[in-house]
Scaffold this active site. Structure first.
Site, short mmCIF file in Angstrom:
data_model
loop_
_atom_site.label_atom_id
_atom_site.label_comp_id
_atom_site.label_asym_id
_atom_site.label_seq_id
_atom_site.Cartn_x
_atom_site.Cartn_y
_atom_site.Cartn_z
N ASP A 144 -0.75 4.24 0.75
CA ASP A 144 -1.35 5.19 1.70
C ASP A 144 -0.63 5.10 3.04
OD1 ASP A 144 -2.59 2.57 2.05
OD2 ASP A 144 -4.04 3.54 3.38
N GLU A 153 -5.13 0.69 2.81
CA GLU A 153 -4.76 -0.28 3.84
C GLU A 153 -4.82 0.33 5.24
OE1 GLU A 153 -2.34 -2.92 6.46
OE2 GLU A 153 -2.08 -0.77 6.06
N GLU A 154 -4.44 1.59 5.34
CA GLU A 154 -4.45 2.26 6.64
C GLU A 154 -5.82 2.82 7.00
OE1 GLU A 154 -2.08 1.86 8.49
OE2 GLU A 154 -0.15 1.94 7.45
N GLU A 193 5.10 -5.69 4.01
CA GLU A 193 4.93 -5.01 5.30
C GLU A 193 6.21 -5.13 6.14
OE1 GLU A 193 2.65 -3.15 6.47
OE2 GLU A 193 0.80 -3.59 5.40
N HIS A 208 4.33 4.48 12.09
CA HIS A 208 3.25 5.27 12.66
C HIS A 208 3.74 6.28 13.70
CE1 HIS A 208 -0.30 2.39 11.52
NE2 HIS A 208 0.65 2.43 10.58
N HIS A 257 0.83 -1.20 0.00
CA HIS A 257 0.00 0.00 0.00
C HIS A 257 0.87 1.25 0.00
CE1 HIS A 257 0.59 0.90 4.39
NE2 HIS A 257 0.73 -0.41 4.46
N ASP A 306 6.50 1.85 6.61
CA ASP A 306 5.15 1.29 6.51
C ASP A 306 4.35 2.03 5.43
OD1 ASP A 306 2.88 -0.15 6.97
OD2 ASP A 306 2.35 0.89 8.82
#
Length: 397
Positions: free
Chosen positions: A75, A140-141, A169, A366, A73, A106
């Site tokens: 995003d 995905e997020e 990932e 994150h 992903h 990520d």
């Protein structure tokens, strides 16, 4: 120029502010990297009622089997307090051997490395003896409704079939080579509502406190343990994540109490059998008088989250051994085969082909100042390049 440099690839992707649900230019940048390599690229817009429209990307190189998919992903989560970052969250600045930016690990870093790996493979060996595809979502997020699930269905409806998938990932806890994810626990969430009778705290006989009831029920969900774990999975674990009564007065017994819970479960259970076990526990606890002597059974309702994630375990030896061998050949470490952690889009892909996960070190994902060691980008690219050659060698054998 082909995109053989993972550092340049990642810098380009980080500078695209693709916070869910915004595409932010990230898919366009990826398309620009892939087309010169010979990939046919489709941009797929997915929609659903009550959710943001999401743009996704599917790219394929080759038309024959075997067919290897790389999934991920572009995003990213919001940056949080931008002033707290030591470097701009979309700057891709490099300092002290690390590249800073939201999505660095990520998981724009994994995408950047796989692009570089396939570009190097083509440069050295020509096209793979089969097909390689990228299945990249922008959701995905977020709620994960208009992303991988719909992109997989769109591709399958077009006749796409895959023999194996690698999800990029960030799976490594401390250093590259630590861990490959070969499965994931299931995830099931629910909310309990207990209805009582509101009244004065000084006259409890005229009321019925739902707080006492909710405590009985949540205790039953957490004890005893659901299981002791299995050969491939740790014990299932339920957490009560919130208890609410919406009561601001200390002398009022509230009329209602709610509790939310989430359980991460192993292959002892299915989502359906786990629901049945939870209802059985709640029924037993509702009839208990431990906190409510001489009262009728607790009146409760339980609602379930719409889409539980199902437990899965990949047993494809060619896929696992190709990736494990590549990790060991490049890093000298034997990766642990693990099913720990949360969920990922692998939970959707497993319905179409065997899937494993391997990417960067995830310590800063994150967080403010998300960053990746520049040296790790080169190492991961080498792992992916070795894996591509090994997997096609196994698949053709």
């Amino acid at each position: 120029m082909t995109p053989t440099d993972p550092i340049a690839n990642l810098a380009t992707l980080i500078r695209c502010p693709s916070v869910t649900p915004a595409e932010g230019g990230a898919l366009s940048a990826l398309e620009t990297m892939l087309k010169p390599l010979g990939f046919a690229v489709d941009r797929v817009m997915a929609k659903d009622v009550g959710t943001p429209d999401i743009e996704n990307l599917y790219a394929r190189l080759g038309s024959e089997g075997p067919h290897l998919m790389f999934a991920g992903h572009t995003d990213v989560v919001p940056v949080g307090d931008e002033a707290a970052w030591s470097h701009g969250p979309f700057s891709a600045d490099i300092a002290n051997g690390e590249m800073y930016g939201r999505g660095a690990v990520d998981m724009k870093g994994g995408i950047a490395c796989f692009v570089a790996a396939i570009a190097r493979h083509i440069e050295k060996h020509g096209l793979p003896k089969g097909s390689v595809s990228f299945l990249i979502t922008g959701d995905e997020e977020g709620p994960a409704i208009n992303g991988t699930t719909k992109l997989l269905q769109w591709a399958a409806d077009k006749g796409e079939r895959w023999d194996a998938c690698l999800v990029g990932e960030p799976t490594n806890p401390d250093q590259l080579g630590d861990m490959i994810k070969i499965g994931r626990r299931g995830s099931l969430s629910g909310r309990i509502t207990v209805n009582g009778v509101q009244g004065h705290a000084a006259y409890p006989h005229l009321a019925d406190s739902p707080v006492r009831g909710i405590l009985q029920l949540t205790q039953a969900l957490m004890d005893p343990p659901f299981d002791n774990g299995t050969e491939s999975f740790q014990p299932s674990n339920l957490e009560v994540t919130t208890i609410d009564v919406g009561n601001s007065a200390v002398n009022v017994i509230p009329a209602k109490a709610t509790a939310a819970f989430n359980i991460r479960f192993n292959d002892t259970w299915t989502a359906e059998s786990l629901m049945a076990e939870i209802i059985a526990r709640l029924d037993r606890a509702a009839a208990s008088g431990s906190l409510r002597p001489d009262r009728t059974p607790v009146r409760y309702e339980v609602t379930w989250a719409e889409r539980p994630s199902h437990v899965f375990l990949t047993r494809n030896n060619a896929l696992i051994s190709s990736l494990s061998g590549a990790v060991e050949a490049v890093t000298g470490r034997q990766p642990k085969l693990s099913t720990t952690g949360g969920t990922s889009d692998a939970r959707f892909i497993k319905d179409y082909c065997p899937v494993v996960e391997f990417g960067l070190v995830g310590q800063t994902m994150h967080m403010v100042d998300e960053r990746v060691a520049v040296a790790d980008l080169e190492t991961l690219t080498n792992i992916y390049e070795t894996f591509i050659s090994s997997w096609f060698g196994h698949a053709a054998a």
